[in-house]
Design an enzyme around this catalytic site. Structure first.
Site, short mmCIF file in Angstrom:
data_model
loop_
_atom_site.label_atom_id
_atom_site.label_comp_id
_atom_site.label_asym_id
_atom_site.label_seq_id
_atom_site.Cartn_x
_atom_site.Cartn_y
_atom_site.Cartn_z
N ASP A 35 0.84 -1.20 0.00
CA ASP A 35 0.00 0.00 0.00
C ASP A 35 0.87 1.24 0.00
O ASP A 35 1.74 1.41 0.86
CB ASP A 35 -0.89 0.02 1.24
CG ASP A 35 -1.98 -1.03 1.19
OD1 ASP A 35 -2.73 -1.05 0.20
OD2 ASP A 35 -2.08 -1.84 2.13
N ASP A 176 -9.82 -6.84 -1.08
CA ASP A 176 -8.91 -6.17 -0.14
C ASP A 176 -9.69 -5.63 1.04
O ASP A 176 -10.48 -4.70 0.89
CB ASP A 176 -8.18 -5.03 -0.86
CG ASP A 176 -7.14 -4.36 0.02
OD1 ASP A 176 -6.94 -4.80 1.17
OD2 ASP A 176 -6.52 -3.39 -0.44
#
Length: 231
Positions: A35, A176
């Protein structure tokens, strides 16, 4: 049965045990999820292309960069230079950029992904859906680990699977957010190709990464009734 893929979210790993955890996961995970947040698109600032460089030093697994940034055009070339296998951008910031960025990624021989927030309908990406290699469905709001699982988002996975079958599209489908024992059964019914596992599904299960992986895979098998080919 198609093999389920697990992609550990390295934002939630124990950085004090970086080498130990990556070394173990190199032999068990299918890919890594990194991320990258800019503090604007989401309020957090997390990992960076530099972090991918560090992972590269001790791993050859594919890396998927999840760009939670306001202007992805500022980041894509940096990730191309690192030969990041997957570069994934949020649909919500792609207006006026989608075709150019997808072409830029593909021209470098890499794979382009698009990420959809819980509130974003899949129709948003229809203009370029046939060009993308991966679609990531957020099952939590972006930017923070450990949030409540939003079950209604699973309908998007079902719809994307049907659309892929009907149209012959080649994208893989990834989920996710809050992938863990409590949600494995519901996620499995929707049928994504890739599960991103973070703190609640992997790294927070035990201080020892080998034990955590054992618990994670056992949780999946017990909740879905399916046997994984992981060790």
């Amino acid at each position: 049965m198609k093999k389920v893929e697990f992609s550990p979210s390295l934002m939630t790993m124990d950085l004090d045990k970086f080498k130990e955890q990556i070394t173990f996961l190199n032999h068990h995970a299918d890919s890594y999820h990194v991320d990258i947040m800019d503090g604007h698109y989401v309020p957090n600032i997390t990992l960076s292309p530099w972090f991918i460089e560090e992972v590269r030093k001790i791993s050859s697994l594919p890396i998927s960069a999840h760009l939670m940034v306001t202007d992805p055009s500022l980041w894509v070339q940096k990730l191309i230079d690192l030969k990041c296998e997957w570069i994934c951008v949020h649909a919500e910031v792609l207006d006026g950029l989608a075709f150019r960025l997808i072409d830029q990624i593909h021209d470098a021989g890499l794979k382009a992904g698009v990420v959809i927030n819980p509130e974003t309908p899949i129709e948003t990406i229809f203009p370029y859906i046939e060009l993308v290699d991966k679609i990531t469905v957020m099952t939590i709001d972006p930017g923070f680990a450990g949030q409540r699982f939003i079950e209604s988002t699973l309908d998007k996975i079902v719809s994307l699977r049907k659309l892929r079958e009907d149209k012959g599209f080649q994208y893989v489908i990834e989920m996710d957010g809050s992938s863990n024992r409590k949600s494995f059964k519901r996620i499995d019914a929707a049928g994504p190709d890739i599960y991103i596992v973070g703190r609640s599904g992997l790294f927070g299960l035990d201080d020892n990464i080998e034990k955590s992986w054992e618990i994670m895979t056992r949780d999946y098998e017990e909740m879905t009734g399916k046997v994984l080919n992981y060790t």
